[in-house]
Scaffold this active site. Structure first.
Site, PDB file in Angstrom:
ATOM      1  N   PRO A 392       0.849  -1.193   0.000  1.00  0.00           N
ATOM      2  CA  PRO A 392       0.000   0.000   0.000  1.00  0.00           C
ATOM      3  C   PRO A 392       0.887   1.248   0.000  1.00  0.00           C
ATOM      4  CG  PRO A 392      -0.102  -1.126   2.127  1.00  0.00           C
ATOM      5  CD  PRO A 392       0.862  -1.895   1.287  1.00  0.00           C
ATOM      6  N   ASP A 568       5.882   2.280   2.308  1.00  0.00           N
ATOM      7  CA  ASP A 568       4.909   1.221   2.582  1.00  0.00           C
ATOM      8  C   ASP A 568       4.083   1.663   3.791  1.00  0.00           C
ATOM      9  OD1 ASP A 568       3.588  -1.077   3.459  1.00  0.00           O
ATOM     10  OD2 ASP A 568       5.235  -2.420   2.882  1.00  0.00           O
ATOM     11  N   HIS A 569       2.832   1.938   3.542  1.00  0.00           N
ATOM     12  CA  HIS A 569       1.996   2.508   4.606  1.00  0.00           C
ATOM     13  C   HIS A 569       1.694   1.506   5.718  1.00  0.00           C
ATOM     14  CE1 HIS A 569      -0.237   5.509   6.475  1.00  0.00           C
ATOM     15  NE2 HIS A 569      -1.152   5.798   5.579  1.00  0.00           N
ATOM     16  N   ARG A 570       2.001   0.239   5.494  1.00  0.00           N
ATOM     17  CA  ARG A 570       1.826  -0.727   6.585  1.00  0.00           C
ATOM     18  C   ARG A 570       2.881  -0.511   7.653  1.00  0.00           C
ATOM     19  NH1 ARG A 570       2.286  -6.084   3.089  1.00  0.00           N
ATOM     20  NH2 ARG A 570       4.016  -4.819   2.352  1.00  0.00           N
ATOM     21  N   ILE A 572       5.087   2.614   7.678  1.00  0.00           N
ATOM     22  CA  ILE A 572       5.355   4.027   7.974  1.00  0.00           C
ATOM     23  C   ILE A 572       4.064   4.837   7.873  1.00  0.00           C
ATOM     24  CG2 ILE A 572       6.606   6.076   7.151  1.00  0.00           C
ATOM     25  CD1 ILE A 572       8.796   4.087   6.203  1.00  0.00           C
TER      26      ILE A 572
END
Ligand code: CAO
Length: 596
Positions: A392, A568-570, A572
Site C-alpha cells: 500500500p 509502505d503505509h503498513r 510508515i
C-alpha cells in the site's frame, strides 16, 4: 400432449413481486427444476423453476411484470416419459407407487422435521408464549424466521447486526440463502438486540428464533403472534404449494439428503459453520461484498461452488445484475491472468480480481511492429507489478534547499574530477539517506512474511536506480553510512557504468535496505516511485531549479530540489513520512548537520 401451467409457488410472505429476469424463451426445452424466471422483492430474490421437463410452449410473463403466488408464468408441454409423472404431479391421488414412496418419505421427513422442530422450538414456543404474555408488561421478545415459502433449512449467509445494536423496525437482521432464493429477515419492531441466536453458516427454518429483541417502545406487537398466524396460513399454503409444486425425484433426493443431514441437526450446523471458517475455501471471497452482489440464487450458488467472489464480478444484466456468463468470464479472465505468465503471474493471491490485459489486434487500426521486450525489462516489469500490488503505497512530496550544497559540490567538482571522481548530487543524497535510515529505524526495516513484526537492520545498503539500454537496474551500494562522499561518488560511477554495460554481478543487486531513484539529470518536478519489496521506502529525486523563496524580508533565489518519498503505509505512517522528508531536506540544506 396438452401443455401444463407452471405457476408461482408459495413464495412466503410476499405478493406482487417483480419479474426481473426471464431465463428462457418460448420453444426452449426445459429440464425439471430448471429456473424459468427470477423474482425480486425489496427483501428477496428467488427463482421459479418448472415442475416438469418438456417444451416451453408459451411464456405468460415478461420482465417488469409483477406476479403473486398461483399466477401462471408459462405453459410447458411435458416430455413423453415425464407425462405420467407430471400427470401424477397434477393429481396427487394418481401418484404412482414410486412417487407414493417419495411422498411417504417426504411426509416422514416432514414429520421427522417437525419432530425436530418440536424438540427444540416447541419448548421455545411455550417460552415464546410466556414471553408474549410477559410482553404485555415485559419488553424482550423473540425475533423469528417468518413464513419464507416452500423452503426450510436455509443457510444464514450473513448476520447484519451485533448484540447490543439498536435496530429500526423492518431493519434486516440476517440474510438467508437457499439454492433458489436469498432473502433478508427483518426485525418487526424497533429495539435493541440483546442476544443473537444464529451465526453465519447456521441453517434455519420458519419459526426459528434468530434473536432476542428488547422492544424500544415497551409493548411488542408480537412477531411471535404474527408468526403463528403465518404458520397457520402456511400449513395450508404449503400443502397447496407441495401439490402444485414438484414431487420430483430430484426433490426426493434432496429431502433424503436433508433427512440424512437432519439426524444430528446441531452437529450439521456446527460442521457448516466450521466449513465457513475454512479459510482455504473462502479465503479470497469478501463475504460482505458477496452478500450485496446483485445476482440470482442460482448464480450465487454457482459462484460459491467455483469460489468466485461475486462482489468483484461486473454484472451485464438488467440494472447491473450478474449473470452466470458474467461469473464465467470473470473466472476465465482471472485464470488467464495466472496461467498466462507475464507481469500478471507475479500478482499475489488475492489480487486475482485485476482485469487481464485484453489481447487486442492493433493492426486493425493501422500498421504495427511487434518488438520483443528485453530480458531485464521483462524481469523488472514483473517486480514492479508485484510491488505495486503488494504494497500500500503513499508518496510524500517535499523540497530541499540545496543552494549551499550545490555551491559546495561545484567548488569541489573539478578537483574531484582530477581524482577520477564524478561528483554529482546523488552522492550527497546517499549520505543524507543513510543518516535518515539511522535516525528512523523503521525506515531501515522489512516486514516479516506474516506481517506481524519488523526486521530492523543494523547495516545500511542503498540501491540506486540506473537507467540502462536494457531497462531499469538497481545495483546496491554497501555500507553507505561508513563511506565518505568521494568514495560513494566513485562507487556510484563504477557500479552505474557496469550496470549500463551489462557487467553487474548478481550479488551486486542484493541486500538493499532502501532505494534512491534520481531523475534529476533527466527532468520533471515530481513522480511516485514504486517501493522495492522487501524494502519499505524509496526516495525519488527530480530536477532542481532556481526559485524565489521569501527569507522574511525579500524573495531570494534558492536552488530547490524536489523530493518524492514513496513508502509502505503498513510500516510508515504519514506523519513519520513527513518527518523523514523534513529530515532529508534539513540534511541536504546544511551538509554540516550530516556530521552531527
Ligand atoms: N537536478 C538537476 N541536475 C541534476 C540532478 C538534479 N536533481 N541530479 C543530477 N543532476 C545533474 C548532474 O549534476 C549532472 O550534471 P553535471 O555533470 O553538470 O554535474 C547531470 O545531471 C547528469 O548526472 P548523471 O545522471 O550522470 O549522474 P547522477 O549521479 O545524477 O545519476 C544515475 C546517476 C545512475 C542515477 C543516473 O545516470 C540514472 O540512470 N538515472 C536514471 C534513474 C531512473 O531511471 N530512475 C527512474 C526509475 S523508475 O522509478
Amino acid at each position: 400432449m396438452a401443455a401444463q401451467e407452471i405457476k408461482v409457488p408459495d413464495i412466503g410472505d410476499f405478493d406482487s413481486v417483480e419479474v426481473i429476469e426471464v431465463l428462457v424463451s418460448e420453444g426452449d426445452t426445459v429440464e425439471e427444476e430448471q429456473a424459468l424466471i427470477t423474482l425480486e422483492s425489496d427483501k428477496a430474490t428467488l427463482e421459479v423453476p418448472t415442475t416438469i421437463a418438456g417444451k416451453l410452449t408459451e411464456l405468460k410473463v415478461a420482465e417488469g411484470d409483477t406476479v403473486s403466488e398461483g399466477d401462471v408464468i408459462a405453459m410447458v408441454e411435458a416430455d413423453e416419459e415425464d407425462g405420467s409423472a407430471s400427470d401424477d404431479d397434477s393429481d396427487d391421488d394418481d401418484a404412482g407407487e414410486s412417487e407414493q414412496a417419495d411422498d411417504a418419505s417426504d411426509s416422514e421427513d416432514d414429520e421427522a422435521e417437525s419432530d425436530d422442530a418440536d424438540d427444540e422450538p416447541e419448548d421455545d414456543d411455550s417460552e415464546d408464549d410466556d414471553a408474549e404474555d410477559e410482553d404485555a408488561g415485559g419488553e424482550t421478545t423473540e425475533v423469528k424466521v417468518p413464513d419464507i415459502g416452500d423452503f426450510d433449512s436455509v443457510e444464514v449467509i450473513e448476520v447484519l447486526v451485533s448484540e447490543g445494536d439498536e435496530v429500526e423496525a423492518e431493519q434486516a437482521l440476517i440474510t438467508l440463502e437457499s439454492d433458489k432464493a436469498t432473502l433478508e429477515v427483518p426485525s418487526e419492531s424497533a429495539g435493541k438486540i440483546t442476544e443473537l441466536k444464529v451465526k453465519e453458516g447456521d441453517t434455519v427454518s420458519e419459526g426459528d428464533v434468530i434473536a432476542m429483541l428488547e422492544s424500544a417502545g415497551g409493548k411488542k406487537t408480537g412477531g411471535g403472534k404474527k408468526d403463528k398466524s403465518a404458520n397457520q396460513n402456511k400449513s395450508g399454503d404449503t400443502d397447496r404449494a407441495r401439490k402444485s409444486d414438484q414431487t420430483s425425484d430430484k426433490k426426493a433426493d434432496k429431502k433424503a439428503d436433508k433427512s440424512d443431514e437432519k439426524q444430528p441437526k446441531k452437529e450439521s450446523r456446527k460442521t457448516e459453520s466450521d466449513s465457513t471458517d475454512d479459510s482455504s475455501k473462502l479465503d479470497d471471497v469478501d463475504e460482505q461484498r458477496f452478500g450485496k452482489a446483485h445476482a440470482s440464487p442460482s448464480v450465487r450458488k454457482y459462484a460459491r461452488e467455483i469460489g468466485a467472489d461475486l462482489g468483484r464480478v461486473e454484472g451485464s444484466g438488467r440494472k447491473g445484475r450478474i449473470t452466470e456468463e458474467d461469473v464465467q468470464s470473470y473466472v476465465k479472465k482471472a485464470l488467464s491472468q495466472v496461467q498466462g505468465g507475464g507481469a500478471s503471474a507475479a500478482a499475489p493471491a488475492g489480487a486475482g480480481g485485476v482485469p487481464a490485459q485484453p489481447d487486442i489486434d492493433f493492426s486493425q487500426f493501422g500498421e504495427v511492429e511487434i518488438v520483443e521486450l528485453a530480458r531485464i525489462r521483462k524481469i523488472s516489469a514483473k517486480a514492479v507489478h508485484k510491488n505495486w500490488l503488494l504494497i500500500p503505497h503513499v508518496t510524500q512530496f517535499d523540497n530541499a534547499d540545496i543552494t549551499e550544497m550545490e555551491a559546495f559540490r561545484k567548488a569541489n567538482k573539478e578537483k574531484a574530477a582530477k581524482d577520477g571522481v564524478k561528483l554529482t548530487p546523488l552522492a550527497f543524497m546517499l549520505k543524507a539517506a543513510a543518516a535518515a535510515l539511522r535516525e528512523f529505524p523503521d525506515l531501515n526495516s522489512s516486514l516479516t512474511a506474516d506481517g506481524a513484526a519488523l526486521v530492523h537492520k543494523k547495516y545500511c545498503n542503498i540501491a540506486v536506480a540506473v537507467d540502462t539500454p536494457g531497462g531499469l537496474l538497481m545495483p546496491v551500494l554497501k555500507d553507505v553510512d561508513q563511506k565518505g562522499i568521494y568514495q560513494l561518488a566513485r562507487e556510484l560511477d563504477d557500479i552505474s557504468g557496469r550496470a549500463r554495460d551489462g557487467k553487474l554481478k548478481g550479488d551486486e543487486m542484493k541486500g538493499a535496505c532502501f532505494s534512491i531513484s534520481s531523475l534529476g539529470g533527466v527532468g520533471g518536478t515530481a513522480f511516485t516511485p514504486i517501493v522495492n519489496s522487501p524494502e519499505v521506502g524509496i526516495l525519488g529525486v527530480s530536477k532542481h531549479s532556481w526559485q524565489p523563496v521569501w527569507n522574511g524580508s525579500e524573495f531570494e533565489p534558492r536552488l530547490i530540489l524536489p523530493l518524492s518519498f514513496s513508502y509502505d503505509h503498513r510500516v510508515i505512517d504519514g506523519a513519520k513520512a513527513a518527518r523523514i522528508t523534513g529530515f532529508l531536506s534539513e540534511k541536504l540544506s546544511d551538509l554540516r548537520t550530516l556530521l552531527l
